[in-house]
Design a protein around this motif. Structure first.
Motif, PDB file in Angstrom:
ATOM      1  N   ALA A   1      55.329 -38.894  12.833  1.00 40.11           N
ATOM      2  CA  ALA A   1      56.702 -38.818  12.072  1.00 40.11           C
ATOM      3  C   ALA A   1      56.163 -39.660  10.490  1.00 40.11           C
ATOM      4  O   ALA A   1      56.873 -39.117   9.589  1.00 40.11           O
ATOM      5  CB  ALA A   1      57.590 -39.943  12.823  1.00 40.11           C
ATOM      6  N   GLY A   2      55.517 -40.822  10.547  1.00 35.38           N
ATOM      7  CA  GLY A   2      55.204 -41.356   9.597  1.00 35.38           C
ATOM      8  C   GLY A   2      54.346 -40.409   8.531  1.00 35.38           C
ATOM      9  O   GLY A   2      54.462 -40.475   7.256  1.00 35.38           O
ATOM     10  N   MET A   3      53.466 -39.606   9.077  1.00 34.51           N
ATOM     11  CA  MET A   3      52.996 -38.492   8.238  1.00 34.51           C
ATOM     12  C   MET A   3      53.896 -37.498   7.722  1.00 34.51           C
ATOM     13  O   MET A   3      53.666 -37.188   6.410  1.00 34.51           O
ATOM     14  CB  MET A   3      51.729 -37.751   9.177  1.00 34.51           C
ATOM     15  CG  MET A   3      51.102 -36.751   8.279  1.00 34.51           C
ATOM     16  SD  MET A   3      50.260 -35.410   9.479  1.00 34.51           S
ATOM     17  CE  MET A   3      51.798 -34.797  10.142  1.00 34.51           C
TER      18      MET A   3
ATOM     19  N   ALA B   1      49.638 -31.780  11.774  1.00 35.31           N
ATOM     20  CA  ALA B   1      48.765 -32.670  11.042  1.00 35.31           C
ATOM     21  C   ALA B   1      47.888 -31.571  10.097  1.00 35.31           C
ATOM     22  O   ALA B   1      47.771 -31.891   9.068  1.00 35.31           O
ATOM     23  CB  ALA B   1      47.713 -33.522  11.597  1.00 35.31           C
ATOM     24  N   LYS B   2      47.497 -30.451  10.610  1.00 33.03           N
ATOM     25  CA  LYS B   2      46.770 -29.553   9.855  1.00 33.03           C
ATOM     26  C   LYS B   2      47.641 -28.696   8.748  1.00 33.03           C
ATOM     27  O   LYS B   2      47.139 -28.658   7.749  1.00 33.03           O
ATOM     28  CB  LYS B   2      46.184 -28.619  10.852  1.00 33.03           C
ATOM     29  CG  LYS B   2      45.193 -27.747  10.054  1.00 33.03           C
ATOM     30  CD  LYS B   2      44.766 -26.405  10.962  1.00 33.03           C
ATOM     31  CE  LYS B   2      43.667 -25.428  10.403  1.00 33.03           C
ATOM     32  NZ  LYS B   2      44.162 -24.769   9.145  1.00 33.03           N
ATOM     33  N   ARG B   3      48.687 -28.319   8.916  1.00 33.13           N
ATOM     34  CA  ARG B   3      49.775 -27.584   8.279  1.00 33.13           C
ATOM     35  C   ARG B   3      50.068 -28.667   7.104  1.00 33.13           C
ATOM     36  O   ARG B   3      50.125 -28.274   6.016  1.00 33.13           O
ATOM     37  CB  ARG B   3      50.818 -27.140   8.920  1.00 33.13           C
ATOM     38  CG  ARG B   3      50.727 -26.224  10.012  1.00 33.13           C
ATOM     39  CD  ARG B   3      50.120 -24.855   9.455  1.00 33.13           C
ATOM     40  NE  ARG B   3      50.026 -23.926  10.479  1.00 33.13           N
ATOM     41  CZ  ARG B   3      49.427 -22.773  10.205  1.00 33.13           C
ATOM     42  NH1 ARG B   3      49.094 -22.363   8.958  1.00 33.13           N
ATOM     43  NH2 ARG B   3      49.467 -21.645  11.078  1.00 33.13           N
ATOM     44  N   TYR B   4      50.271 -29.987   7.314  1.00 36.93           N
ATOM     45  CA  TYR B   4      50.665 -30.766   6.616  1.00 36.93           C
ATOM     46  C   TYR B   4      49.477 -30.981   5.451  1.00 36.93           C
ATOM     47  O   TYR B   4      49.750 -31.516   4.197  1.00 36.93           O
ATOM     48  CB  TYR B   4      50.841 -32.011   7.132  1.00 36.93           C
ATOM     49  CG  TYR B   4      51.712 -33.186   6.158  1.00 36.93           C
ATOM     50  CD1 TYR B   4      52.899 -33.411   5.791  1.00 36.93           C
ATOM     51  CD2 TYR B   4      50.780 -34.259   5.535  1.00 36.93           C
ATOM     52  CE1 TYR B   4      53.667 -34.187   5.066  1.00 36.93           C
ATOM     53  CE2 TYR B   4      51.266 -35.043   4.465  1.00 36.93           C
ATOM     54  CZ  TYR B   4      52.679 -35.198   4.361  1.00 36.93           C
ATOM     55  OH  TYR B   4      53.164 -35.965   3.423  1.00 36.93           O
ATOM     56  N   ALA B   5      48.349 -31.251   5.893  1.00 37.72           N
ATOM     57  CA  ALA B   5      47.351 -31.556   5.084  1.00 37.72           C
ATOM     58  C   ALA B   5      46.861 -30.130   4.217  1.00 37.72           C
ATOM     59  O   ALA B   5      46.333 -30.281   3.177  1.00 37.72           O
ATOM     60  CB  ALA B   5      45.818 -31.661   5.857  1.00 37.72           C
ATOM     61  N   ASP B   6      47.389 -28.862   4.608  1.00 38.42           N
ATOM     62  CA  ASP B   6      47.169 -27.786   3.865  1.00 38.42           C
ATOM     63  C   ASP B   6      48.302 -27.483   2.872  1.00 38.42           C
ATOM     64  O   ASP B   6      48.226 -26.736   1.994  1.00 38.42           O
ATOM     65  CB  ASP B   6      46.976 -26.317   4.742  1.00 38.42           C
ATOM     66  CG  ASP B   6      45.940 -26.449   5.501  1.00 38.42           C
ATOM     67  OD1 ASP B   6      45.081 -27.074   5.333  1.00 38.42           O
ATOM     68  OD2 ASP B   6      45.877 -25.902   6.658  1.00 38.42           O
ATOM     69  N   GLY B   7      49.197 -28.371   2.993  1.00 33.78           N
ATOM     70  CA  GLY B   7      50.476 -28.373   2.011  1.00 33.78           C
ATOM     71  C   GLY B   7      51.540 -27.476   2.443  1.00 33.78           C
ATOM     72  O   GLY B   7      52.499 -27.166   1.801  1.00 33.78           O
TER      73      GLY B   7
END
Length: 335
Positions: A240-242, A298-304
């Motif tokens: 959630a923090g991410m 986490a992966k999708r967030y890192a990919d934008g």
């Protein structure tokens, strides 16, 4: 834009006037070509009349030639007395021959003149037809330009009205900007308070972990399940923090469902009563879904790709709710 429309309107009016001037010039050129064509046609008629005169002269020359021939014959019959008459007849014959040669030359010149005049008339007719086409095209262009001119005039009026509305909205925009600035000030303050709250909540992580670490020395029933609930909740809080942009989280920091505390416990349970419990058997699927969806988020967030990351987080949260429910039931069943 209003000023540009005004300039376009002026240019359109100048273009319309130039088109009208072009049409008038075409009319004048057409009139001049009509006069030239009429003059050429009169020249053709004159050449035809000259040809008639030449034909008459040629006929007279032929008749004179016959008379001179007859006179020569009669002079020969008269002998010495007709010698002088024979000389006159020879001169008349020579004159007749010269006249026929001149008429032939005149006829050839007249024929050439008629051919040139005919070509001139055809050219004049062709130019006249093109002038008619040009005149018609100019008239059509003039009509189209008038239509466009009317449209530009209407657009100019609309643009002037829009310019007035924009000028009137300027004060409202300034007031709106002032309100936005004030709102941003309040939002900044709220963000500071929210960060303080998040920091305070994050500080409890270490406290909770320390308390559980101190409890490991005691034999507490269902301790692993309670600790698994705590780990699970803290793990979800990090996700959630991410998603809120308050914490960085890499995919390789998130283990699979076999490597976490709950997974290790689940894989090594030997008690048949516990293993055959329906909540225990139903725990593995949502637990695996939590880890799969969490790693995907986490992966999708890192990919934008924030939309896909949010969807994966929501799916993880649904599975997490079921995991906590199953753990609570197991804790209640094995008190």
């Amino acid at each position: 834009m209003a000023e540009l429309m005004e300039q376009s309107l002026l240019a359109m009016r100048e273009g319309a006037q130039a088109t009208r001037d072009t049409g008038a010039a075409c009319d004048r050129i057409g009139s001049a070509f009509d006069d030239m064509r009429s003059a050429a046609e009169r020249l053709v008629d004159t050449a035809a009349e000259i040809s008639t005169f030449v034909a008459a002269i040629d006929a007279l020359a032929q008749q004179t030639n016959l008379l001179a021939l007859n006179a020569t014959i009669e002079a020969a019959r008269a002998g010495e007395a007709g010698r002088g008459f024979s000389v006159v007849a020879t001169e008349v014959k020579a004159l007749s021959t010269q006249t026929r040669k001149v008429t032939d030359d005149i006829r050839q010149h007249i024929s050439g003149l008629q051919a040139h005049v005919t070509a001139l008339v055809e050219t004049a007719n062709g130019v006249g037809a093109r002038l008619d086409d040009s005149r018609n095209a100019t008239e059509r262009a003039n009509r189209h330009i008038q239509d466009v001119e009317g449209a530009v005039e209407r657009n100019t009026a609309s643009m002037d009205m829009i310019a007035g509305l924009i000028a009137g909205q300027k004060d409202a925009t300034v007031k709106l900007e002032e309100g936005i600035a004030s709102t941003l000030t309040h939002v900044s303050a709220s963000e500071i308070f929210a960060n303080e709250v998040v920091g305070a909540v994050s500080a409890t992580d270490s406290v909770v972990k320390a308390q559980f670490a101190s409890l490991e020395a005691f034999e507490i029933k269902n301790y692993v399940l309670h600790r698994a609930k705590s780990d699970h909740t803290l793990w979800k809080k990090r996700l959630a923090g991410m998603m809120a942009g308050l914490e960085g989280l890499r995919v390789d920091e998130l283990v699979d469902h076999h490597s976490c505390r709950l997974g290790k416990w689940y894989d090594h349970v030997a008690d048949p009563v516990l293993r055959n419990h329906p909540d225990f058997r139903a725990l593995v699927k949502p637990h695996e879904e939590v880890h799969v969806r969490g790693r995907e988020a986490a992966k999708r967030y890192a990919d934008g790709d924030l939309v896909a990351a949010r969807a994966a987080f929501e799916a993880m949260n649904v599975a997490s709710t079921e995991v906590l429910m199953r753990l609570d039931r197991l804790i209640a069943a094995f008190q």
